[in-house]
Design an enzyme around this catalytic site. Sequence first.
Site, PDB file in Angstrom:
ATOM      1  N   CYS A  17       1.012  29.342 -24.406  1.00 41.80           N
ATOM      2  CA  CYS A  17       0.060  28.024 -24.439  1.00 41.80           C
ATOM      3  C   CYS A  17      -0.203  27.615 -25.733  1.00 41.80           C
ATOM      4  O   CYS A  17      -0.448  29.149 -26.786  1.00 41.80           O
ATOM      5  CB  CYS A  17      -0.921  28.103 -22.971  1.00 41.80           C
ATOM      6  SG  CYS A  17      -2.790  29.096 -24.017  1.00 41.80           S
ATOM      7  N   HIS A  80     -10.475  33.661 -26.184  1.00 40.05           N
ATOM      8  CA  HIS A  80     -11.492  34.068 -24.787  1.00 40.05           C
ATOM      9  C   HIS A  80     -12.795  33.176 -25.772  1.00 40.05           C
ATOM     10  O   HIS A  80     -13.632  32.653 -24.852  1.00 40.05           O
ATOM     11  CB  HIS A  80     -11.591  34.691 -23.325  1.00 40.05           C
ATOM     12  CG  HIS A  80     -10.758  35.778 -23.692  1.00 40.05           C
ATOM     13  ND1 HIS A  80      -9.050  35.866 -24.507  1.00 40.05           N
ATOM     14  CD2 HIS A  80     -10.111  35.360 -22.523  1.00 40.05           C
ATOM     15  CE1 HIS A  80      -8.582  36.316 -23.203  1.00 40.05           C
ATOM     16  NE2 HIS A  80      -8.889  36.662 -22.488  1.00 40.05           N
ATOM     17  N   CYS A 102      -9.340  29.890 -29.134  1.00 41.95           N
ATOM     18  CA  CYS A 102      -9.183  28.341 -28.975  1.00 41.95           C
ATOM     19  C   CYS A 102     -10.484  27.338 -28.534  1.00 41.95           C
ATOM     20  O   CYS A 102     -11.056  27.394 -28.161  1.00 41.95           O
ATOM     21  CB  CYS A 102      -8.454  28.373 -26.772  1.00 41.95           C
ATOM     22  SG  CYS A 102      -6.728  27.085 -26.957  1.00 41.95           S
ATOM     23  N   GLU A 136     -13.965  34.736 -21.526  1.00 40.76           N
ATOM     24  CA  GLU A 136     -14.045  33.510 -21.743  1.00 40.76           C
ATOM     25  C   GLU A 136     -15.480  33.101 -21.447  1.00 40.76           C
ATOM     26  O   GLU A 136     -16.813  32.569 -21.085  1.00 40.76           O
ATOM     27  CB  GLU A 136     -13.187  32.711 -20.525  1.00 40.76           C
ATOM     28  CG  GLU A 136     -13.839  30.909 -21.455  1.00 40.76           C
ATOM     29  CD  GLU A 136     -12.612  30.091 -20.327  1.00 40.76           C
ATOM     30  OE1 GLU A 136     -11.178  30.321 -20.989  1.00 40.76           O
ATOM     31  OE2 GLU A 136     -13.055  29.232 -20.421  1.00 40.76           O
ATOM     32  N   THR A 172     -11.602  27.592 -18.478  1.00 36.59           N
ATOM     33  CA  THR A 172     -10.381  26.939 -18.658  1.00 36.59           C
ATOM     34  C   THR A 172      -8.823  27.647 -17.895  1.00 36.59           C
ATOM     35  O   THR A 172      -7.618  26.736 -17.773  1.00 36.59           O
ATOM     36  CB  THR A 172     -10.213  26.973 -19.904  1.00 36.59           C
ATOM     37  OG1 THR A 172      -9.882  28.616 -20.237  1.00 36.59           O
ATOM     38  CG2 THR A 172     -11.165  26.242 -20.730  1.00 36.59           C
ATOM     39  N   ASN A 237      -4.705  34.173 -15.571  1.00 35.58           N
ATOM     40  CA  ASN A 237      -3.152  32.454 -15.221  1.00 35.58           C
ATOM     41  C   ASN A 237      -2.458  33.398 -14.394  1.00 35.58           C
ATOM     42  O   ASN A 237      -1.692  32.415 -13.718  1.00 35.58           O
ATOM     43  CB  ASN A 237      -3.422  31.427 -16.459  1.00 35.58           C
ATOM     44  CG  ASN A 237      -2.216  31.983 -17.409  1.00 35.58           C
ATOM     45  OD1 ASN A 237      -1.645  31.964 -17.475  1.00 35.58           O
ATOM     46  ND2 ASN A 237      -2.655  32.829 -18.476  1.00 35.58           N
TER      47      ASN A 237
HETATM   48  S1  SF4 Z   1      -7.975  26.921 -22.919  1.00 36.78           S
HETATM   49 FE1  SF4 Z   1      -6.511  28.679 -22.971  1.00 36.78          FE
HETATM   50  S2  SF4 Z   1      -5.133  28.222 -21.433  1.00 36.78           S
HETATM   51 FE2  SF4 Z   1      -5.468  26.433 -22.682  1.00 36.78          FE
HETATM   52  S3  SF4 Z   1      -5.002  26.141 -24.472  1.00 36.78           S
HETATM   53 FE3  SF4 Z   1      -6.627  28.040 -24.706  1.00 36.78          FE
HETATM   54  S4  SF4 Z   1      -6.146  29.867 -24.345  1.00 36.78           S
HETATM   55 FE4  SF4 Z   1      -4.732  28.419 -23.801  1.00 36.78          FE
END
Ligand code: SF4
Length: 296
Positions: A17, A80, A102, A136, A172, A237
């Site tokens: 991702c 995370h 992220c 996370e 998430t 995931n």
């Molecule tokens: S929230 Fe998690 S799954 Fe979504 S883009 Fe960011 S790292 Fe990837």
Amino acid sequence: MDDVKPKVVVDPSAGFCTGVKRAIATTEKVLEGDGEVFCLGELVHNEAELERLNHLGMKILDKNHLSRTTIGSHVLVRAHGEPPETYKVLEDKSVKITDATCPVVLRLQQKVKKASEEMQASGGSVIIFGKASHAEVIGLLGNTKGKAYAINKKEQLDSIDFSKPIRVFSQTTSDQNEYEDICNQIRIKSSNLSNGNPDIEINNTICGQVSRRGPALEIFARSHDVVIFVSGSESSNGKYLAGLCKSANPLTYTVTGTGQINPEWVLNAKSVGVSGATSTPEWLMLKVAAEIEAMI
Ligand code: SF4
């Protein structure tokens, strides 16, 4: 006689991702400059990718051993995210910090923080759907100063006062169906009160990059006789997506990498699909596909 070689296809919609891609690119850039970086916990839940980065100079640092970092060392915050107190400890130790949280997680941290401040003022509660021990979720809880409830089972809802305002968020990478189940329970508990509770806000904060993978993955799984799903053993995931894959095609087998494929799984297949989690590198899926091709 049918002597057509079976097809082995890597899922075109699989792969990192954007959050994981960004975290890995950030790490590689730091390693090019400094030659060494300490990542707070596993950068991604994928053993093979961690090994590759370890060879380039990335070391994993347990948060309980932050005191082992020395002034000037370089510490990486992974995708995370981390709670605010981690940044405070790192700043106090005068280490260099590179933050690869992220952006999707960062936005969720900010939303949860704002909701928590509002709920503390009104006597309400913030509920986070996810395991309290997940990295996370630890970061999200830290943004509420530990004042939110981390819930991953219906029974845990019993300790919450549903007569007051409620704000609900999900980690998430949670399972969409499980989140919907919990949200329905919350609605039932609130509406069962004598006056009902109209002040409930449920936020769909499952990352689109996980939830959008589902439909394409199911089509991919159905279009092959056998599916080999490649995922790190700790990937949330990965567990969710492998479950979807198995429901769509019962002949789905999950492996963490090469060397784990039983030839009997693929021997009679006319087509084998290889897919993976959002933290599974493409190079690893290609290696698994090459191993299957050699077997059949
Ligand atoms: S929230 Fe998690 S799954 Fe979504 S883009 Fe960011 S790292 Fe990837």
